[in-house]
Design a protein around this motif. Structure first.
Motif, PDB file in Angstrom:
ATOM      1  N   GLU A  18       0.826  -1.204   0.000  1.00  0.00           N
ATOM      2  CA  GLU A  18       0.000   0.000   0.000  1.00  0.00           C
ATOM      3  C   GLU A  18       0.860   1.254   0.000  1.00  0.00           C
ATOM      4  O   GLU A  18       0.570   2.210  -0.713  1.00  0.00           O
ATOM      5  CB  GLU A  18      -0.939   0.007   1.212  1.00  0.00           C
ATOM      6  N   LEU A  21       2.310   1.639  -3.525  1.00  0.00           N
ATOM      7  CA  LEU A  21       1.311   2.099  -4.483  1.00  0.00           C
ATOM      8  C   LEU A  21       0.916   3.552  -4.229  1.00  0.00           C
ATOM      9  O   LEU A  21       0.728   4.323  -5.166  1.00  0.00           O
ATOM     10  CB  LEU A  21       0.073   1.195  -4.434  1.00  0.00           C
ATOM     11  N   ARG A  22       0.813   3.933  -2.972  1.00  0.00           N
ATOM     12  CA  ARG A  22       0.498   5.321  -2.627  1.00  0.00           C
ATOM     13  C   ARG A  22       1.600   6.241  -3.146  1.00  0.00           C
ATOM     14  O   ARG A  22       1.338   7.311  -3.681  1.00  0.00           O
ATOM     15  CB  ARG A  22       0.345   5.471  -1.117  1.00  0.00           C
ATOM     16  N   ARG A  24       3.473   5.741  -5.708  1.00  0.00           N
ATOM     17  CA  ARG A  24       3.415   5.807  -7.163  1.00  0.00           C
ATOM     18  C   ARG A  24       2.280   6.710  -7.637  1.00  0.00           C
ATOM     19  O   ARG A  24       2.371   7.338  -8.673  1.00  0.00           O
ATOM     20  CB  ARG A  24       3.234   4.412  -7.757  1.00  0.00           C
ATOM     21  N   SER A  25       1.165   6.756  -6.899  1.00  0.00           N
ATOM     22  CA  SER A  25       0.030   7.570  -7.328  1.00  0.00           C
ATOM     23  C   SER A  25       0.227   9.047  -7.005  1.00  0.00           C
ATOM     24  O   SER A  25      -0.194   9.908  -7.751  1.00  0.00           O
ATOM     25  CB  SER A  25      -1.269   7.052  -6.714  1.00  0.00           C
ATOM     26  N   ALA A  26       0.811   9.349  -5.881  1.00  0.00           N
ATOM     27  CA  ALA A  26       1.114  10.728  -5.495  1.00  0.00           C
ATOM     28  C   ALA A  26       2.564  10.729  -5.038  1.00  0.00           C
ATOM     29  O   ALA A  26       2.852  10.397  -3.901  1.00  0.00           O
ATOM     30  CB  ALA A  26       0.196  11.184  -4.370  1.00  0.00           C
TER      31      ALA A  26
END
Length: 115
Positions: A18, A21-22, A24-26
């Motif tokens: 998590e 992925l967090r 990578r998104s922001a």
């Protein structure tokens, strides 16, 4: 109540995924790291290999200090993307290859990204 160790380790893995992925998104601007300043390339490679093999940061740091190959700096800290951009391409828990710095080498383990 006794917790199942495999369940706990599974939760840790989910948290790391998590976090990754967090990031990578922001894209984060800061990361918490463990860092060891080591005197030579061969010592830095040995320290990095020991960390990659699952050695604990504190244990590896104590051993390196006892052998006289590491500097007694702050072990944990926060770095920015501008200071160490390579950290932000790694996954939490990863140990980066030794990087020349000053008279020695720097070994960094990514602990977590900060929001």
């Amino acid at each position: 109540m006794k917790r199942d160790k495999s369940h706990y380790l599974g939760e840790l893995l989910v948290w790391e995924i998590e976090d990754y992925l967090r990031a990578r998104s922001a894209p984060p601007k800061r990361a918490r790291v463990a860092r060891l300043r080591v005197s030579s390339r061969s010592a830095a490679e040995a320290v990095a290999a020991e960390l990659e093999a699952g050695g604990g940061v504190h244990a590896v740091a104590r051993r390196a200090l006892r052998l006289g190959v590491a500097s007694p700096d702050d072990l944990f800290g926060v770095v920015t993307r501008d200071e160490h951009p390579e950290v932000f391409e790694a996954v939490p828990g990863a140990t980066l290859p030794p990087k020349p710095e000053g008279e020695g080498f720097l070994v960094i383990r990514l602990v977590a990204f900060e929001p």
